[in-house]
Design an enzyme around this catalytic site. Structure first.
Site, short mmCIF file in Angstrom:
data_model
loop_
_atom_site.label_atom_id
_atom_site.label_comp_id
_atom_site.label_asym_id
_atom_site.label_seq_id
_atom_site.Cartn_x
_atom_site.Cartn_y
_atom_site.Cartn_z
CD GLN A 217 -3.01 -0.88 2.31
OE1 GLN A 217 -3.09 -1.74 3.16
NE2 GLN A 217 -3.76 0.20 2.33
CB SER B 150 3.14 -4.49 4.04
OG SER B 150 1.96 -4.55 4.81
CG LEU B 151 -0.99 -6.12 -0.43
CD1 LEU B 151 -2.12 -7.03 -0.01
CD2 LEU B 151 -1.46 -4.97 -1.28
NE ARG C 216 -2.31 -8.58 5.18
CZ ARG C 216 -1.69 -7.43 4.93
NH1 ARG C 216 -2.23 -6.57 4.07
NH2 ARG C 216 -0.56 -7.13 5.55
CG HIS D 169 2.71 -3.99 9.61
ND1 HIS D 169 2.52 -5.29 9.20
CD2 HIS D 169 2.63 -3.22 8.49
CE1 HIS D 169 2.35 -5.31 7.89
NE2 HIS D 169 2.41 -4.07 7.44
CD GLN E 76 2.78 -9.01 6.22
OE1 GLN E 76 1.58 -8.81 6.25
NE2 GLN E 76 3.46 -9.15 5.09
#
Length: 314
Positions: A13, A94-95, A119, A203, A252
């Site tokens: 993102q 991340s993603l 998610r 996170h 994560q």
């Protein structure tokens, strides 16, 4: 001549924008075809949203996450079709870790779209709108940012969550605590402290309930041993067994992204060239700050694709 060892990086993102990948889509039908696959799963036209916006809707995490997943997979498919070399290792920020798992053959694309959409929904639902925030702190070392968070947390959640590059750390938590940290950052020696345009404090501990629910959803998703090694955010390690991969993805969500460690692990294992596959060039910029000796090539349009194919000697 030194052997070229290729690492592919997939952004998360923050790299999305209205009109992204339009240039590549004009030359490669794979772009629209990939987004059409995702749209069929989602039940709405993801490509239209990415091309026509509005930006505010694209920036909603429930739309951003599937959009960035589809974008990364689409660029990966174009890379392959254009004769790009198979990477020796992959990672995603991340993603982007989900994108990496798709491209490594561990996670089917349709399943990835489904679980990424879930998610995003879980993350958005975990914290009331407007109550969470994230901010980038520039110019402080990791320990100084951790100390800043400890000093300004009070009774709130405030944590260092993305270790993106030396001197570039993202913090997350309750908005009031993040705002206190922003106000105190300059006194602590920060060059800049900037609130990020996101509503979900990723996170950090505020995502613990979302992570638990994500684990239940992931239990239903088939995962295979990756055909290309994947370096995971949470521990900069490789995981081959399905349960270990699931555990890394769950952790994560509420643990820091160790991006510096991830890139350095890839370099230590012999990676000499990185290609960032997806919109923008955020990871390319971070990569050069982490390891100045490596070549980092973003691929987001036809020109950058040709440059990466040529300059990477691939």
């Amino acid at each position: 001549m030194q052997e070229t060892r290729l690492g592919l990086l997939f952004p998360g993102q923050g790299s999305q924008s209205v009109g992204m990948l339009a240039d590549l889509a004009a030359d490669y039908a794979l772009i629209a075809e990939t987004f059409a696959e995702a749209s069929e799963v989602l039940g709405y036209d993801l490509w239209q949203l990415c091309q026509q916006g509005p930006q505010a809707r694209l920036n909603e995490t429930v739309h951003t996450q599937p959009a960035m997943l589809a974008a990364g997979v689409a660029v990966w498919r174009v890379w392959q079709s254009a004769g790009g070399a198979t990477p020796t290792v992959v990672a995603g920020h991340s993603l982007g870790e989900y994108t990496a798992l798709v491209c490594a053959g561990s996670l089917a694309f349709g399943d990835a779209v489904t679980i990424v959409a879930e998610r995003a929904r879980l993350m958005q639902a975990a914290v009331p709108a407007g109550s969470g925030a994230m901010a980038a702190i520039l110019g402080l070392d990791d320990d100084a940012v951790r100390q800043l968070c400890a000093d300004q947390a009070a009774d709130d959640v405030l944590e260092a969550v993305n270790f993106n590059a030396p001197g570039q750390v993202v913090i997350a938590g309750q908005r009031t605590a993040v705002e206190r940290a922003l106000a105190a950052a300059k006194a602590a020696g920060a060059k800049r402290a900037v609130l990020l345009p996101v509503s979900v404090p990723s996170h950090c501990r505020l995502m613990s309930t979302a992570a638990q629910a994500l684990g239940q959803a992931l239990a239903e998703v088939p995962l295979q041993k990756p055909t290309i090694p994947v370096i995971h955010n949470v521990d900069a390690g490789r995981h081959n067994e399905a349960e270990d991969i699931r555990r890394a993805l769950v952790n994560q969500l509420h643990a820091p992204v160790l991006w510096v460690d991830t890139v350095r692990k890839m370099v230590a294992d012999g990676t000499t060239v990185f290609v960032e596959a997806g919109p923008g060039k955020v990871l390319a910029g971070l990569g050069k700050r982490i390891e100045r000796t490596v070549t980092v090539l973003p691929v987001f349009d036809s020109s950058s694709l040709m440059k990466a194919l040529a300059e990477g000697n691939l």
